[in-house]
Motif scaffolding. Structure first.
Motif, PDB file in Angstrom:
ATOM      1  N   UNK A  85     -16.491  13.874  -3.727  1.00  0.00           N
ATOM      2  CA  UNK A  85     -15.040  13.888  -3.528  1.00  0.00           C
ATOM      3  C   UNK A  85     -14.700  14.157  -2.061  1.00  0.00           C
ATOM      4  N   UNK A  86     -15.303  15.211  -1.484  1.00  0.00           N
ATOM      5  CA  UNK A  86     -14.995  15.570  -0.089  1.00  0.00           C
ATOM      6  C   UNK A  86     -15.562  14.587   0.927  1.00  0.00           C
ATOM      7  N   UNK A  87     -16.778  14.102   0.670  1.00  0.00           N
ATOM      8  CA  UNK A  87     -17.447  13.239   1.650  1.00  0.00           C
ATOM      9  C   UNK A  87     -16.868  11.829   1.625  1.00  0.00           C
ATOM     10  N   UNK A  88     -16.560  11.333   0.425  1.00  0.00           N
ATOM     11  CA  UNK A  88     -16.181   9.935   0.309  1.00  0.00           C
ATOM     12  C   UNK A  88     -14.804   9.667  -0.307  1.00  0.00           C
ATOM     13  N   UNK A  89     -14.610  10.128  -1.552  1.00  0.00           N
ATOM     14  CA  UNK A  89     -13.424   9.687  -2.299  1.00  0.00           C
ATOM     15  C   UNK A  89     -12.109  10.188  -1.693  1.00  0.00           C
ATOM     16  N   UNK A  90     -12.060  11.486  -1.341  1.00  0.00           N
ATOM     17  CA  UNK A  90     -10.831  12.049  -0.777  1.00  0.00           C
ATOM     18  C   UNK A  90     -10.443  11.335   0.530  1.00  0.00           C
ATOM     19  N   UNK A  91     -11.349  11.293   1.536  1.00  0.00           N
ATOM     20  CA  UNK A  91     -10.965  10.636   2.785  1.00  0.00           C
ATOM     21  C   UNK A  91     -10.571   9.167   2.593  1.00  0.00           C
ATOM     22  N   UNK A  92     -11.357   8.428   1.813  1.00  0.00           N
ATOM     23  CA  UNK A  92     -11.106   6.999   1.650  1.00  0.00           C
ATOM     24  C   UNK A  92      -9.763   6.741   0.954  1.00  0.00           C
ATOM     25  N   UNK A  93      -9.524   7.441  -0.139  1.00  0.00           N
ATOM     26  CA  UNK A  93      -8.308   7.232  -0.910  1.00  0.00           C
ATOM     27  C   UNK A  93      -7.080   7.688  -0.125  1.00  0.00           C
ATOM     28  N   UNK A  94      -7.210   8.799   0.626  1.00  0.00           N
ATOM     29  CA  UNK A  94      -6.073   9.299   1.403  1.00  0.00           C
ATOM     30  C   UNK A  94      -5.720   8.333   2.522  1.00  0.00           C
ATOM     31  N   UNK A  95      -6.762   7.778   3.182  1.00  0.00           N
ATOM     32  CA  UNK A  95      -6.492   6.811   4.251  1.00  0.00           C
ATOM     33  C   UNK A  95      -5.763   5.595   3.663  1.00  0.00           C
ATOM     34  N   UNK A  96      -6.219   5.152   2.479  1.00  0.00           N
ATOM     35  CA  UNK A  96      -5.575   4.014   1.827  1.00  0.00           C
ATOM     36  C   UNK A  96      -4.106   4.338   1.510  1.00  0.00           C
ATOM     37  N   UNK A  97      -3.867   5.549   1.025  1.00  0.00           N
ATOM     38  CA  UNK A  97      -2.497   5.966   0.704  1.00  0.00           C
ATOM     39  C   UNK A  97      -1.638   5.982   1.973  1.00  0.00           C
ATOM     40  N   UNK A  98      -2.205   6.498   3.081  1.00  0.00           N
ATOM     41  CA  UNK A  98      -1.458   6.574   4.339  1.00  0.00           C
ATOM     42  C   UNK A  98      -1.121   5.163   4.826  1.00  0.00           C
ATOM     43  N   UNK A  99      -2.095   4.255   4.719  1.00  0.00           N
ATOM     44  CA  UNK A  99      -1.863   2.869   5.146  1.00  0.00           C
ATOM     45  C   UNK A  99      -0.729   2.250   4.311  1.00  0.00           C
ATOM     46  N   UNK A 100      -0.766   2.442   2.988  1.00  0.00           N
ATOM     47  CA  UNK A 100       0.275   1.880   2.121  1.00  0.00           C
ATOM     48  C   UNK A 100       1.653   2.443   2.470  1.00  0.00           C
ATOM     49  N   UNK A 101       1.726   3.767   2.661  1.00  0.00           N
ATOM     50  CA  UNK A 101       3.013   4.396   2.980  1.00  0.00           C
ATOM     51  C   UNK A 101       3.534   3.890   4.328  1.00  0.00           C
ATOM     52  N   UNK A 102       2.616   3.724   5.298  1.00  0.00           N
ATOM     53  CA  UNK A 102       3.022   3.226   6.620  1.00  0.00           C
ATOM     54  C   UNK A 102       3.522   1.777   6.528  1.00  0.00           C
ATOM     55  N   UNK A 103       2.813   0.949   5.756  1.00  0.00           N
ATOM     56  CA  UNK A 103       3.253  -0.445   5.578  1.00  0.00           C
ATOM     57  C   UNK A 103       4.629  -0.463   4.901  1.00  0.00           C
ATOM     58  N   UNK A 104       4.805   0.406   3.898  1.00  0.00           N
ATOM     59  CA  UNK A 104       6.081   0.478   3.186  1.00  0.00           C
ATOM     60  C   UNK A 104       7.226   0.831   4.125  1.00  0.00           C
ATOM     61  N   UNK A 105       7.000   1.882   4.940  1.00  0.00           N
ATOM     62  CA  UNK A 105       8.051   2.303   5.880  1.00  0.00           C
ATOM     63  C   UNK A 105       8.355   1.179   6.862  1.00  0.00           C
ATOM     64  N   UNK A 106       7.259   0.590   7.384  1.00  0.00           N
ATOM     65  CA  UNK A 106       7.381  -0.441   8.404  1.00  0.00           C
ATOM     66  C   UNK A 106       8.160  -1.666   7.892  1.00  0.00           C
ATOM     67  N   UNK A 107       7.869  -2.081   6.655  1.00  0.00           N
ATOM     68  CA  UNK A 107       8.598  -3.205   6.053  1.00  0.00           C
ATOM     69  C   UNK A 107      10.063  -2.836   5.805  1.00  0.00           C
TER      70      UNK A 107
END
Ligand code: HEM
Ligand code: HEM
Length: 144
Positions: A85-107
């Motif tokens: 969770x700490x090494x892989x899943x948390x960082x990967x999923x959070x980055x994906x969430x941040x990218x989605x939120x940024x794309x949403x705001x930007x659009x």
């Protein structure tokens, strides 16, 4: 430096959840109210975006200084659900969430003056929030 970042990341997590949830609820209200997406509505989107950006920057640094981050990455780490969770899943999923939120705001920013901005925020922030909730280390946070 590690303890400071750890506390910042832990405390900011409340603001991330609160900010994204408020942005999402405001967008849903506008969507179902059939309103026009104004600059004020765009600013409500910033409530979710700003803590999320700050959190990802802190998380990124934390990944390199925390004993739970890169330092514990190994083949064995993948066999244990907590270390994975700490090494892989948390960082990967959070980055994906941040990218989605940024794309949403930007659009949505480019949809001010139309009715579409609410739907954009609702979809991107909504999926982002689900991803964030899915990979928070709930057995360590909010702590006791
Ligand atoms: C929106 C984004 C994020 C949220 C809401 C979030 C939330 C959290 C929470 C609640 C914890 C547990 C803190 C505690 O034990 O008190 C944590 C730990 C951690 N997070 Fe994040 N995080 C996010 C993004 C990231 C990113 C992008 C990375 C790395 C690239 C990251 C790396 C870490 C690491 C390494 C830990 C373990 C810290 C330690 O206790 O040593 N986080 N995160
Ligand atoms: C490495 C770290 C970061 C990256 C890669 C990043 C990336 C981005 C990107 C791509 C956007 C564009 C959204 C748009 O199209 O308008 C954005 C917007 C924004 N970011 Fe970050 N960001 C980072 C860190 C931060 C930090 C630390 C903060 C401060 C809290 C922050 C606050 C903001 C704000 C306020 C906006 C919205 C600007 C506007 O009103 O258009 N970001 N960021």
């Amino acid at each position: 430096m590690y303890t400071g970042l750890q506390h910042a990341h832990s405390g900011l997590a409340y603001l991330v959840l609160l900010g994204v949830a408020i942005s999402l609820l405001a967008a849903l209200a506008g969507l179902f109210g059939g309103k026009t997406f104004t600059d004020k509505n765009r600013k409500l989107g910033l409530l979710g975006l700003i803590p999320t950006h700050l959190q990802w920057l802190i998380g990124l640094i934390l990944y390199f200084v925390s004993p739970l981050g890169m330092a514990s990455a190994s083949g064995d780490a993948m066999k244990d659900s907590t270390t994975r969770l700490y090494v892989l899943e948390h960082p990967l999923m959070m980055v994906l969430a941040v990218v989605l939120i940024t794309i949403g705001y930007s659009k949505a920013k480019r949809q001010v003056g139309t009715t579409r901005g609410f739907k954009t925020i609702a979809i991107f922030y909504g999926i982002g929030l689900v991803l964030i909730l899915s990979r928070i280390p709930w057995n360590a946070w909010p702590g006791n």
